[in-house]
Write an enzyme that holds these catalytic residues in place. Structure first.
Site, PDB file in Angstrom:
ATOM      1  N   LYS A  80       2.933 -67.685  10.845  1.00 26.70           N
ATOM      2  CA  LYS A  80       3.996 -67.438  11.927  1.00 26.70           C
ATOM      3  C   LYS A  80       5.584 -68.158  12.012  1.00 26.70           C
ATOM      4  CE  LYS A  80       0.901 -65.233  14.225  1.00 26.70           C
ATOM      5  NZ  LYS A  80      -0.007 -65.073  13.098  1.00 26.70           N
ATOM      6  N   ASP A  81       6.320 -67.386  12.293  1.00 27.34           N
ATOM      7  CA  ASP A  81       7.831 -67.817  12.110  1.00 27.34           C
ATOM      8  C   ASP A  81       8.442 -69.008  12.877  1.00 27.34           C
ATOM      9  OD1 ASP A  81      10.358 -67.661  10.861  1.00 27.34           O
ATOM     10  OD2 ASP A  81      11.127 -66.229  12.337  1.00 27.34           O
ATOM     11  N   ARG A  82       9.469 -69.773  12.394  1.00 27.05           N
ATOM     12  CA  ARG A  82       9.611 -70.897  13.025  1.00 27.05           C
ATOM     13  C   ARG A  82      10.545 -70.544  14.272  1.00 27.05           C
ATOM     14  NH1 ARG A  82      11.116 -76.092  11.097  1.00 27.05           N
ATOM     15  NH2 ARG A  82      10.876 -75.203   9.054  1.00 27.05           N
TER      16      ARG A  82
END
Length: 351
Positions: A80-82
């Site tokens: 999952k993205d930052r």
């Protein structure tokens, strides 16, 4: 490399307008949807964690330190993205002892649930990802957006790997091509894995782009390998399979090659198309084969489940939908609007 080099043509025409994605982390929310009964006992501590301004590997490091275990003892279902507000599952292998990891909690990280289970979490274990996305600074005709969204509800979108898979301006593709031409594999495991995935994704996108261009990306053709949305198995499309009602129900789809060792099992014109794409990128294909990857398949059409939308204010479109594991929300957004840059960097989300 441009977006069109890395992806391909849109299926449903030009974007309906412009908008900004991820002006704040709360504008991009994603929840892993788990469909596993957890036993409550076992060697593995499962944690459902909400995070912002942290990527998945950041959380792995925090949990490993808190539990005093090697990084390899911490597992997760998906990346999952930052720059997002996400909730995802992790597991920590801590046989024979209780651990307290509450010290990792902060403004950026909350533990929503903790329980035990007999097995560790595996990549792709979760059933789907649920998205809540706000597109801000919207400049578009609402009637056109409504028409486009209804079309997507009925017919899905091309299942492209997002541009974020390929690095800034396609740098990962260029790096992979350089390694492939020299027939070298990076010694660092994470770099090797990233570049092999990049090369595979790039070739798949080229296959899908050709199918979008000829209008067959959502249609079964003689010689296709058909697969269900959540399945890894596939079967050959003969004449009777072309009339399967599950194709219209967005449950059964044509698939494209994820390149590796072995013969293509497609036939007729589908085989010719996939082989032509492979021949155009022969060095990358040989490199993937020599790295030991095997032929696999990925659905060409992405069904967008439980799609709904509203306008919280005049300049914001809010979308909610679920996607299968490994598919990109940006593939959906791309069929609706063109994205404005944030901080002079093209927006991309790894989902």
């Amino acid at each position: 490399m441009t977006e069109s080099d890395l992806l391909g043509p849109r299926a449903w025409g030009e974007p309906c307008g412009w908008a900004m994605l991820k002006a704040s982390a709360e504008d991009f929310q994603v929840d892993e949807l788990l469909d596993i009964p957890l036993s409550g006992t076992g060697e593995h501590l499962w944690l459902w964690i909400e995070k912002r301004q942290l990527n998945t590997e950041d959380v792995v490091r925090l949990l490993a330190r808190a539990a005093q275990v090697p990084f390899k003892n911490v597992s997760y279902a998906g990346l999952k993205d930052r720059q997002a507000l996400t909730s995802q599952w992790f597991s920590i292998h801590v046989p024979g002892r209780d651990v307290d990891v509450s010290g990792v909690e902060s403004e950026q990280l909350r533990i929503l649930q903790a329980t035990r289970h007999t097995r560790k979490i595996q990549r792709g274990t979760h059933k789907a990802n649920g998205f809540r996305i706000r597109l801000t600074q919207l400049s578009a005709n609402r009637d056109k957006i409504t028409e486009r969204l209804k079309h997507i509800q009925r017919s899905g979108v091309p299942n492209y790997f997002g541009v974020q898979r390929f690095g800034r301006n396609g740098a990962n593709v260029q790096h992979a091509v350089h390694c492939a031409e020299r027939q070298e594999l990076p010694t660092q495991r994470n770099v090797r894995s990233r570049l092999l995935s990049t090369a595979r994704s790039f070739i798949f996108n080229r296959i899908l782009a050709a199918r979008v261009a000829d209008g067959s990306w959502q249609q079964a053709k003689l010689g296709d390998l058909l697969t269900f949305t959540q399945s890894r198995s596939h079967f050959l499309a003969a004449a009777q399979e072309l009339l399967d009602p599950r194709l219209q129900e967005l449950d059964l789809h044509p698939s494209g090659a994820l390149w590796g060792r072995g013969e293509l099992a497609t036939q007729a014109q589908v085989l010719s198309l996939e082989q032509r794409v492979a021949d155009n990128h022969a060095a990358l294909c040989r490199w993937l084969e020599q790295a030991g990857l095997k032929q696999e398949r990925r659905i060409l059409r992405l069904p967008v489940a439980e799609l709904s939308w509203c306008y919280p204010d005049e300049n914001t479109l809010e979308l909610r939908f679920n996607l299968p594991v490994g598919c990109y929300a940006t593939a959906v957004i791309r069929e609706i609007v063109e994205l404005l840059p944030v901080n002079d960097v093209d927006v991309a989300c790894e989902f």
